[in-house]
Enzyme design. Sequence first.
Site, PDB file in Angstrom:
ATOM      1  N   TYR A 156       0.817  -1.222   0.000  1.00 19.74           N
ATOM      2  CA  TYR A 156       0.000   0.000   0.000  1.00 19.74           C
ATOM      3  C   TYR A 156       0.846   1.266   0.000  1.00 19.74           C
ATOM      4  CZ  TYR A 156      -4.490   2.347   0.718  1.00 19.74           C
ATOM      5  OH  TYR A 156      -5.628   3.111   0.568  1.00 19.74           O
ATOM      6  N   LYS A 190      -3.961   7.905   3.956  1.00 23.24           N
ATOM      7  CA  LYS A 190      -5.269   7.473   4.456  1.00 23.24           C
ATOM      8  C   LYS A 190      -5.367   7.643   5.975  1.00 23.24           C
ATOM      9  CE  LYS A 190      -7.481   6.002   0.724  1.00 23.24           C
ATOM     10  NZ  LYS A 190      -8.765   6.578   0.265  1.00 23.24           N
TER      11      LYS A 190
END
Length: 248
Positions: A149, A156
Amino acid sequence: MKALIVGVANEHSLAWGCAKALRARGVDLAITYQNAKAEPHVRPLAEEIGAEIIMPLDVGRPEEMSALFGAIKQRWGRLDFMLHAIAFAPKADLHGRVVDCSPEGFSMAMDISCHSLIRMVRHAEPLMEDSGSVVTLSYLGAERAVSSYGMMGPVKAALESSVRYLASELGEKGIRVNALSAGPVRTRAASGLVDLDGLIEDTLAGAPIKQLVTIDQVGAMAAFLMSPEARYVTGQTIYVDGGYSIAA
């Protein structure tokens, strides 16, 4: 009920699942597309479900954001729900180590993926005079270090923190702000990750339910968060991932 959906790219988008779920409940929709290249993929979907407002929105263009909310005010006079389902990071930064990401790439990812929510809420606030619900989309990589990720994890995490602060500031006005953290789905955005197949395999193996989430299941949760039944839910990150987030 009036809802703005930002982030539909095609029929596989999580935002599309949310749009369908809301429309099935009789909600009037405004749907945006990023640019002229995206319009042919989005407009037919928006027309299919009878969206009353279909407009461009590149969140990096303040004039487009102002025009969108101006159109909503003129046509509806209010807004009950807003979905923020957009994220972006330059591929070179996304595919590399976090420690190697460029200042420019990190700033761009933070602006488009996180600060755009804040800007949109600022525009939506006066249209949610009585009450309102805002939902954004996140992922488990905000809480855990998910290797594939990359830099989107810190971005995020900032998004989820922004949700809590926005919820705190706007709660007195009856405006609720939450994040949905969905399991991996084969969307266009997710296809940019280094090892999407690996994420999906890990989720299937580790999730108690042993199934991948679908865009319709994410849409159903978004519809719940818009409903009066969720009027005391705010500032939360809600996982829709078959229980993968609780697995060791």
